[in-house]
Motif scaffolding. Structure first.
Motif, PDB file in Angstrom:
ATOM      1  N   PRO A  63       0.817  -1.223   0.000  1.00  0.00           N
ATOM      2  CA  PRO A  63       0.000   0.000   0.000  1.00  0.00           C
ATOM      3  C   PRO A  63       0.851   1.273   0.000  1.00  0.00           C
ATOM      4  O   PRO A  63       0.464   2.272  -0.617  1.00  0.00           O
ATOM      5  N   ALA A  64       2.009   1.230   0.686  1.00  0.00           N
ATOM      6  CA  ALA A  64       2.888   2.404   0.687  1.00  0.00           C
ATOM      7  C   ALA A  64       3.428   2.673  -0.718  1.00  0.00           C
ATOM      8  O   ALA A  64       3.536   3.833  -1.148  1.00  0.00           O
ATOM      9  N   PHE A  65       3.760   1.617  -1.439  1.00  0.00           N
ATOM     10  CA  PHE A  65       4.206   1.769  -2.824  1.00  0.00           C
ATOM     11  C   PHE A  65       3.084   2.313  -3.693  1.00  0.00           C
ATOM     12  O   PHE A  65       3.317   3.160  -4.571  1.00  0.00           O
ATOM     13  N   VAL A 272      11.480  -2.546  -6.479  1.00  0.00           N
ATOM     14  CA  VAL A 272      12.696  -2.907  -5.734  1.00  0.00           C
ATOM     15  C   VAL A 272      13.386  -1.643  -5.219  1.00  0.00           C
ATOM     16  O   VAL A 272      13.806  -1.581  -4.053  1.00  0.00           O
ATOM     17  N   ASP A 273      13.475  -0.615  -6.057  1.00  0.00           N
ATOM     18  CA  ASP A 273      14.090   0.648  -5.625  1.00  0.00           C
ATOM     19  C   ASP A 273      13.325   1.255  -4.454  1.00  0.00           C
ATOM     20  O   ASP A 273      13.922   1.816  -3.516  1.00  0.00           O
ATOM     21  N   PRO A 278      13.411   5.612   2.604  1.00  0.00           N
ATOM     22  CA  PRO A 278      13.173   5.753   4.051  1.00  0.00           C
ATOM     23  C   PRO A 278      11.800   5.223   4.480  1.00  0.00           C
ATOM     24  O   PRO A 278      11.684   4.605   5.542  1.00  0.00           O
ATOM     25  N   THR A 279      10.790   5.448   3.657  1.00  0.00           N
ATOM     26  CA  THR A 279       9.441   4.966   3.990  1.00  0.00           C
ATOM     27  C   THR A 279       9.425   3.443   4.131  1.00  0.00           C
ATOM     28  O   THR A 279       8.911   2.903   5.120  1.00  0.00           O
ATOM     29  N   ALA A 280       9.991   2.755   3.149  1.00  0.00           N
ATOM     30  CA  ALA A 280       9.972   1.295   3.163  1.00  0.00           C
ATOM     31  C   ALA A 280      10.862   0.731   4.265  1.00  0.00           C
ATOM     32  O   ALA A 280      10.479  -0.213   4.975  1.00  0.00           O
ATOM     33  N   PRO A 291      17.434  -2.405   9.445  1.00  0.00           N
ATOM     34  CA  PRO A 291      17.490  -1.769   8.122  1.00  0.00           C
ATOM     35  C   PRO A 291      18.896  -1.822   7.532  1.00  0.00           C
ATOM     36  O   PRO A 291      19.892  -1.847   8.264  1.00  0.00           O
ATOM     37  N   VAL A 292      18.967  -1.809   6.211  1.00  0.00           N
ATOM     38  CA  VAL A 292      20.268  -1.728   5.548  1.00  0.00           C
ATOM     39  C   VAL A 292      20.644  -0.284   5.245  1.00  0.00           C
ATOM     40  O   VAL A 292      21.816   0.014   5.011  1.00  0.00           O
TER      41      VAL A 292
END
Length: 346
Positions: A63-65, A272-273, A278-280, A291-292
């Motif tokens: 949903p964020a995407f 993928v990007d 930051p959101t993902a 996180p990476v």
């Protein structure tokens, strides 16, 4: 010092999914929980094939995407199961536009099959989208007083661990246990003996990390080997468990990539990007993943183990898969053969 995390929690993980068997033309069976979600399809469609644990994260990531210009109207088909099974299923013909696995060799299999581009890992994160560490999940209050790896081979605890010949997570667990012995000053032979002793205490070998958690949730076992993010998510879902981050444990790295057979390569790459934004990354943190991307909010919540090592300690995954997980000659295969455990991959 060993760290223990706990929260006040109750009941069982909600409906852990309908699992369907996918029979592929190549004769490879892939166990998969198929679902769909996202936009109305007006912006295109993506098929995501992933290992079992990040399913809860993708319930928020998709949903964020969809709220981004690139993701508006994009619909998704999703499939979640054991990492090795999913990789073999895609190799055997299961459609996929984007794949996420629990470890690099499952991606390498698709590179070798010309299904993922050879340059998939050339970004600054080496193709990994999340990190985690191996932890010891225990019953609420830690009634067996588990403090670290040595407590798992006393014969007094029932250990749950997925089967490493189907589950990528299980391989991480085993290499964490093996590496912890080396960190403690033991020889490779003593570390191998530890793995043999550990599996004498393993009562259930489920196909995936998610299935192992479901078994633990049902009341079976005293200790579950698994990902830190799985433990955190289980607590969020109301599981009555605590977890221990051992002093000696391994850094887990989870790869993601668009496939070279994606119906819409540009759209697959854009998704993928997005996973590195930051959101993902914040959503991943909220589901217990490390996180990476540096400076992601919430990253400081995770304890740093005293002796944290990675897979390069053992020569990398190619060497590890040959030395430990070759189904006929590997260290673990020989242990399983001696103990009458299955080395079947699916």
């Amino acid at each position: 010092m060993t760290r223990t995390r706990s929260r006040s929690v109750g009941t069982v993980l909600g409906g852990l999914a309908l699992i369907a068997m996918l029979l592929l033309a190549a004769g490879c069976g892939g166990q998969s929980d198929a679902s769909s979600g996202g936009g109305d399809g007006s912006g295109g469609k993506l098929t995501l094939v992933a290992y079992s644990t990040p399913e809860e994260a993708y319930k928020e990531l998709i949903p964020a995407f969809n709220n981004t210009p690139d993701g508006k109207g994009v619909s998704f088909s999703q499939s979640y199961a054991a990492s090795g099974e999913q990789s073999r299923a895609v190799e055997g013909g299961l459609p996929a536009d984007v794949v996420e696995f629990s470890l690099e060799p499952d991606m390498t299999r698709l590179v070798d099959a010309d299904l993922v581009d050879k340059g998939w890992n050339q970004n600054k994160y080496r193709g990994n989208v999340t990190d985690s560490v191996v932890v010891l999940m225990v019953r609420k209050g830690n009634p067996k007083n588990i403090k670290g790896w040595d407590d798992l081979t006393t014969g007094k605890v029932d250990v749950l661990e997925p089967n490493p010949f189907t589950s990528g997570g299980a391989k991480w667990n085993i290499m964490a246990a093996y590496g912890a012995q080396l960190e403690a000053g033991r020889s490779p032979q003593e570390a191998q003996q530890y793995i043999a002793d550990l599996f004498k205490n393993v009562s259930v070998l489920d196909k995936s990390a998610r299935e192992s958690l479901a078994t633990f949730s049902s009341g079976k076992g005293d200790v579950l080997l698994g990902y830190e993010n799985e433990a955190i998510l289980a607590q969020q879902k109301g599981e009555d468990l605590d977890y221990i981050v051992p002093d000696q444990t391994i850094l887990i790295e989870n790869p993601v990539a668009p496939t070279s057979t994606a119906k819409d390569p540009k759209l697959a790459k854009s998704f993928v990007d997005f996973l590195y934004t930051p959101t993902a990354q914040k959503i991943f943190v909220g589901k217990g993943y490390r996180p990476v991307v540096k400076d992601t909010p919430g990253a400081d919540r995770f304890p740093t183990p005293k002796d944290l090592f990675d897979i390069t300690k053992f020569g990398g995954w190619d060497k590890v898969n040959t030395d430990f997980f070759d189904p006929e000659k590997g260290v673990v295969a020989k242990i399983f053969q001696d103990q009458g455990k299955s080395t079947e991959s699916g």
